[in-house]
Write a protein that holds these residues in place. Sequence first.
Motif, short mmCIF file in Angstrom:
data_model
loop_
_atom_site.label_atom_id
_atom_site.label_comp_id
_atom_site.label_asym_id
_atom_site.label_seq_id
_atom_site.Cartn_x
_atom_site.Cartn_y
_atom_site.Cartn_z
N UNK A 45 1.02 -1.51 0.04
CA UNK A 45 -0.25 0.29 -0.03
C UNK A 45 0.57 1.09 0.00
N UNK A 46 1.98 1.48 1.02
CA UNK A 46 2.71 2.30 1.26
C UNK A 46 3.84 2.72 -0.08
N UNK A 47 3.88 1.69 -1.24
CA UNK A 47 4.39 1.60 -2.48
C UNK A 47 3.63 2.08 -3.26
N UNK A 48 2.42 1.97 -3.06
CA UNK A 48 1.54 2.62 -4.38
C UNK A 48 0.80 1.42 -5.04
N UNK A 49 -0.62 1.59 -5.05
CA UNK A 49 -1.95 0.51 -5.16
C UNK A 49 -2.53 1.59 -6.63
N UNK A 50 -2.61 0.32 -7.46
CA UNK A 50 -2.80 0.72 -8.96
C UNK A 50 -4.71 0.46 -9.22
N UNK A 68 -10.67 4.89 5.93
CA UNK A 68 -9.24 5.55 5.18
C UNK A 68 -8.32 3.80 5.15
N UNK A 69 -7.82 3.40 4.11
CA UNK A 69 -7.36 2.15 3.72
C UNK A 69 -6.52 1.65 4.61
N UNK A 70 -5.66 2.39 4.81
CA UNK A 70 -4.53 1.80 5.64
C UNK A 70 -4.92 1.72 7.43
N UNK A 71 -6.22 2.12 7.95
CA UNK A 71 -6.29 2.46 8.96
C UNK A 71 -7.39 0.65 9.04
N UNK A 72 -7.79 0.71 7.53
CA UNK A 72 -9.01 -0.49 7.71
C UNK A 72 -8.54 -1.74 8.18
N UNK A 73 -6.26 -1.84 6.94
CA UNK A 73 -6.03 -2.95 7.26
C UNK A 73 -4.99 -3.56 8.64
N UNK A 74 -4.67 -2.47 9.61
CA UNK A 74 -4.24 -1.78 10.50
C UNK A 74 -4.85 -3.13 11.61
#
Length: 287
Positions: A45-50, A68-74
Amino acid sequence: MSVITFEDYTAAIKGQYEEVKSGIYSSFLLNPTPAQLRNLCLLILDNGLSKVDEGIFTLFFQVKQGENLRRSIENFDIEKFKAIKNFLIGKNGKTNPNNLNLIAVLVDFQPRPFSKFIHQGPMDLNKFSNEISINKEEIVNTISQQNSFPDNRTVNLKRSKRRSIAVAISIVGMALGGYGVKKEFFPDKECMQWNNDHYEEVVCEGSEIGFASINPIFDKDESLFQLKKIEVSDTTTFFKNDQPIVWYSKRDGKCEFFNAPGLHPESRKTLRPVSKYIIKKYVLTVN
């Protein structure tokens, strides 16, 4: 023309995993754990998603509109990664489409997702069927060799087998007895914790561990024991074949350097590959 099926998609992704598991993300994929798979998702995710991969992530992590996608993953239930782990290590040969599409992102399999895969045109399925045929042939040959003894050896073989079973039962009994004593007085260290510059094995019930209040305790992941925080200087080798071999993270205006990619053990931020700019600003200018 062969009809492309979901089983073909499954086999192709598993083949891709076998090819890349020892590559750049080997610390996440070689011996995958639910925690490592979640961390790899954060790294990607941090490296960038298409847009396509963002859709795959959104569907898998059940991200609601505006979240927030990152928050959802965490905050995602890490237990749900066990099905993905079991598929990768071969414990389960099948998994659902959402899991498989996520795995396709983790191992960088193309074309993805499945809806795109089935429209790629004719596909050579021989390489997958050949692998199955080879495994079947090996099994048949092994069984044939085991059954090829002359008749006069059959009785001795059976007697030897019975003796082996008896000895094995005795050994197992003694081992289980010792295991119970060991578990009672010397519990297994099945967790790990960051200590200064490396991970250490600890007992999961770590309420009395000296640094437990500072650093969290995680399920033990053998692949993470190679991660070390390192001291660098103007004589440190930062690149090999023009590729970075040192990673960093900024904390309180300073850079901390590590010998492998992953997440910072304390801040949980993604470690970034070192650059000439970072070396010049944070290494060469330090007196």
